[in-house]
Enzyme design. Structure first.
Site, short mmCIF file in Angstrom:
data_model
loop_
_atom_site.label_atom_id
_atom_site.label_comp_id
_atom_site.label_asym_id
_atom_site.label_seq_id
_atom_site.Cartn_x
_atom_site.Cartn_y
_atom_site.Cartn_z
N LYS A 126 -21.10 -43.92 95.71
CA LYS A 126 -22.44 -43.40 95.37
C LYS A 126 -22.95 -44.16 94.17
O LYS A 126 -22.16 -44.63 93.35
CB LYS A 126 -22.36 -41.91 95.03
CG LYS A 126 -23.69 -41.19 95.15
CD LYS A 126 -23.94 -40.76 96.58
CE LYS A 126 -25.33 -40.21 96.77
NZ LYS A 126 -25.45 -39.61 98.13
N ASP A 166 -31.00 -41.92 98.94
CA ASP A 166 -30.71 -40.52 98.57
C ASP A 166 -31.99 -40.06 97.86
O ASP A 166 -33.07 -40.63 98.10
CB ASP A 166 -29.47 -40.44 97.67
CG ASP A 166 -28.94 -39.01 97.50
OD1 ASP A 166 -28.24 -38.53 98.40
OD2 ASP A 166 -29.25 -38.36 96.47
P1 NDP Z 1 -36.04 -36.95 98.72
O1 NDP Z 1 -36.19 -37.70 97.47
O2 NDP Z 1 -36.68 -37.46 99.95
O3 NDP Z 1 -36.52 -35.44 98.54
C1 NDP Z 1 -35.94 -34.64 97.58
C2 NDP Z 1 -36.60 -33.28 97.63
O4 NDP Z 1 -35.86 -32.37 96.83
C3 NDP Z 1 -38.01 -33.28 97.07
O5 NDP Z 1 -38.76 -32.29 97.71
C4 NDP Z 1 -37.76 -32.95 95.60
O6 NDP Z 1 -38.86 -32.38 94.94
C5 NDP Z 1 -36.65 -31.94 95.73
N1 NDP Z 1 -35.87 -31.95 94.49
C6 NDP Z 1 -35.21 -33.01 93.96
N2 NDP Z 1 -34.63 -32.66 92.79
C7 NDP Z 1 -34.96 -31.38 92.60
C8 NDP Z 1 -34.65 -30.45 91.59
N3 NDP Z 1 -33.90 -30.80 90.51
N4 NDP Z 1 -35.13 -29.19 91.72
C9 NDP Z 1 -35.88 -28.82 92.81
N5 NDP Z 1 -36.20 -29.68 93.79
C10 NDP Z 1 -35.74 -30.92 93.69
O7 NDP Z 1 -34.45 -36.80 98.94
P2 NDP Z 1 -33.64 -36.44 100.26
O8 NDP Z 1 -34.41 -35.54 101.12
O9 NDP Z 1 -33.12 -37.71 100.80
O10 NDP Z 1 -32.40 -35.66 99.64
C11 NDP Z 1 -32.35 -34.24 99.53
C12 NDP Z 1 -30.92 -33.80 99.43
O11 NDP Z 1 -30.20 -34.21 100.61
C13 NDP Z 1 -30.11 -34.36 98.26
O12 NDP Z 1 -29.18 -33.40 97.85
C14 NDP Z 1 -29.37 -35.53 98.88
O13 NDP Z 1 -28.21 -35.86 98.17
C15 NDP Z 1 -29.04 -34.94 100.25
N6 NDP Z 1 -28.71 -35.87 101.31
C16 NDP Z 1 -29.58 -36.88 101.64
C17 NDP Z 1 -29.26 -37.73 102.66
C18 NDP Z 1 -30.19 -38.78 103.12
O14 NDP Z 1 -29.88 -39.45 104.12
N7 NDP Z 1 -31.34 -38.98 102.50
C19 NDP Z 1 -27.98 -37.63 103.38
C20 NDP Z 1 -27.17 -36.48 103.00
C21 NDP Z 1 -27.55 -35.67 101.99
P3 NDP Z 1 -39.61 -33.22 93.79
O15 NDP Z 1 -40.47 -34.18 94.52
O16 NDP Z 1 -40.37 -32.21 93.02
O17 NDP Z 1 -38.55 -33.88 92.97
O1 2IT Z 2 -25.39 -38.09 100.74
C1 2IT Z 2 -25.42 -38.88 101.70
O2 2IT Z 2 -24.62 -38.78 102.64
C2 2IT Z 2 -26.47 -39.91 101.72
N1 2IT Z 2 -27.29 -39.94 100.80
C3 2IT Z 2 -26.50 -40.93 102.81
C4 2IT Z 2 -25.52 -42.03 102.54
C5 2IT Z 2 -25.59 -43.20 103.48
O3 2IT Z 2 -24.85 -44.15 103.22
O4 2IT Z 2 -26.33 -43.19 104.47
#
Ligand code: NDP
Ligand code: 2IT
Length: 445
Positions: A126, A166
């Site tokens: 990460k 992420d």
């Molecule tokens: P994005 O940046 O696309 O979206 C993040 C969302 O979460 C936004 O709506 C953001 O709001 C909100 N957010 C972020 N930080 C905070 C906080 N401290 N408090 C409240 N809301 C918050 O990210 P992703 O959708 O990609 O990621 C979301 C989650 O999913 C994370 O935990 C990530 O690790 C996990 N994840 C993502 C993967 C991926 O493929 N993208 C894979 C597996 C897990 P704001 O705009 O206000 O910050």
């Molecule tokens: O938390 C996660 O699994 C991710 N942000 C995706 C990682 C990846 O390599 O696609």
């Protein structure tokens, strides 16, 4: 030799002061696998636990860049190359002002077990930065990404370490970073995943985490002869994972009543249907606006500064960030009738909240199982890149749903307790065994 898991955790805390999210993630895994480790002397003899909580390599670097006013800004960049026992380091990059070593170590540690569950050959890693893309111009984001990659490129490669997105890192940022990698290394390889479709990306990768989370929840429900049909679903976040989770819930006949961001929650009791969701995709991905604007547009309720966990729902899908559900949020959800929670985000429920779910024996899919679809399709992107080919949307989606079903089966195999499936225990043990056995095979490295 440690007498108890608590003794192990105490030593870890002393050795890694201040890394609270990392301690939290390790605590959960170690408590789950403790008995299994004690019953297998080869793990004890090889000191697997002490080795698995120590990253193979931690890289921290300066990221200077020039803002639009001509001022020099400095951020901190990181890459945690945590474990390569079963494949090249693989995991996302997070750009968010809260990023620090403890948060990235927790994410890297979780990634080891998540990637193992996918059955694809990927180790755990990460990275990211405390850079905040919010409010920055695209030129500033590009300059930051280029500076970040100028250093990162010397540590990564398609067979070494393959980053992805992420929080704060989506298609735009992956594009800028890929461009810089290619310029410096003079090679076009699958060094990043989540790439654009025209230059090596995989169909379904943008959808994969959200879709996968819903596929996993559907499996948990099916096991109880139930489904998403007619269910009220509360979702947090409004980014990549939340958007596609909502889309899939709609496709399966559920009703999504909330989305959120760090400023507040929209509550739409009529449901965020496909048409409204289209607005959300545009608002968040093109306009880069705030979710509050949804409530102005569709005259729904806006819960300023609030999370969605007081909303009455059957199913909750936390898809925002770590520790967004605490003990009283968990109690509220269950009091209001929620009986199924699948984590799209990484560690959105704190340890006390998880205890509440397990005590109440609700269906609970922890992040490392429920959100593994994203990295799984990243693995499929790597496969497609290595054979210079690309698979159809249906093919990738089918592979994704099979992978999520398989993860669900692994959780059942290792997490069944009387009449309850403890998916936390199941995911942790199943994920651990493959990595630990590979570490045994490869000697003390
Ligand atoms: P994005 O940046 O696309 O979206 C993040 C969302 O979460 C936004 O709506 C953001 O709001 C909100 N957010 C972020 N930080 C905070 C906080 N401290 N408090 C409240 N809301 C918050 O990210 P992703 O959708 O990609 O990621 C979301 C989650 O999913 C994370 O935990 C990530 O690790 C996990 N994840 C993502 C993967 C991926 O493929 N993208 C894979 C597996 C897990 P704001 O705009 O206000 O910050
Ligand atoms: O938390 C996660 O699994 C991710 N942000 C995706 C990682 C990846 O390599 O696609």
């Amino acid at each position: 030799m440690y007498k108890t898991s608590n003794e192990f955790i105490e030593k870890l805390v002393t050795k890694t002061p201040g890394e609270i999210e990392f301690h939290q993630a390790v605590k959960e895994v170690v408590h789950s696998i403790w008995d299994h480790v004690q019953e297998n002397p080869e793990y004890l003899h090889a000191n697997i636990l002490d080795r698995i909580v120590e990253p193979e390599r931690t890289i921290i670097f300066r990221v200077p860049w020039l803002d639009d006013n001509g001022n020099i800004q400095v951020n901190r960049g990181y890459r945690i190359e945590f474990n390569s026992a079963i494949g090249p380091y693989k995991g996302g990059l997070r750009f968010h002002p809260s990023v620090n070593l403890g948060i990235l170590k927790f994410l890297g540690f979780e990634q080891i077990f998540k990637n193992s569950l996918t059955t694809i050959s990927m180790g755990g890693g990460k990275g990211g930065s405390d850079f905040d893309p919010k409010g920055k111009s695209s030129e500033e984001v590009m300059k930051f990404c280029q500076s970040f990659m100028t250093e990162l490129q010397r540590h990564i490669g398609p067979y070494t370490d393959v980053p992805a997105g992420d929080i704060g890192v989506g298609a735009r940022e992956i594009g800028y970073m890929f461009g810089q990698y290619k310029k410096i290394r003079n090679e076009f390889t699958g060094v990043l995943t989540g790439k654009g479709l025209n230059w090596g990306g995989s169909l379904i990768r943008p959808e994969a985490t959200g879709y996968g989370t819903v596929y996993f929840a559907e499996e948990m429900l099916n096991k109880k002869n139930d489904s998403f049909k007619g269910k009220i679903v509360a979702i947090s976040g409004s980014g990549n994972v939340a958007q596609y989770a909502a889309e899939k819930v709609n496709q399966l006949g559920g009703k999504v009543v909330s989305l959120s961001d760090s400023s507040g929650t929209i509550f739409d009791k009529d449901g965020i249907n496909d048409e409204k969701l289209k607005y959300v995709f545009d608002l968040k991905n093109n306009q880069r606006g705030r979710i509050k604007e949804y409530s102005n547009k569709f005259k729904s309720e806006y819960l300023d500064g609030k999370k969605p966990w007081n909303i009455k729902c059957d199913i909750a899908l936390p898809c925002a960030t770590q520790n967004e559900i605490n003990k009283s949020d968990a109690e509220n959800l269950i009091k209001n009738g929620c009986f199924c929670i699948a984590e799209g985000a990484n560690m959105p429920s704190n340890n006390d909240a998880v205890d509440v779910y397990l005590k109440n024996k609700i269906l609970f899919g922890p992040g490392k199982a429920a959100n593994a679809g994203g990295v799984a399709v990243s693995g499929l992107e790597m496969s497609q890149n290595s054979i210079f080919s690309s698979w159809s949307r249906d093919e990738v989606d089918l592979k994704l749903s099979k992978i999520m079903k398989n993860i669900h089966s692994q959780c059942i195999e290792f997490g069944s307790e009387n009449n309850y499936i403890n998916y936390v225990k199941g995911a942790n043990i199943a994920g651990f065994i493959k990595v630990a056995d590979s570490m045994l095979d490869q000697g003390v490295v």
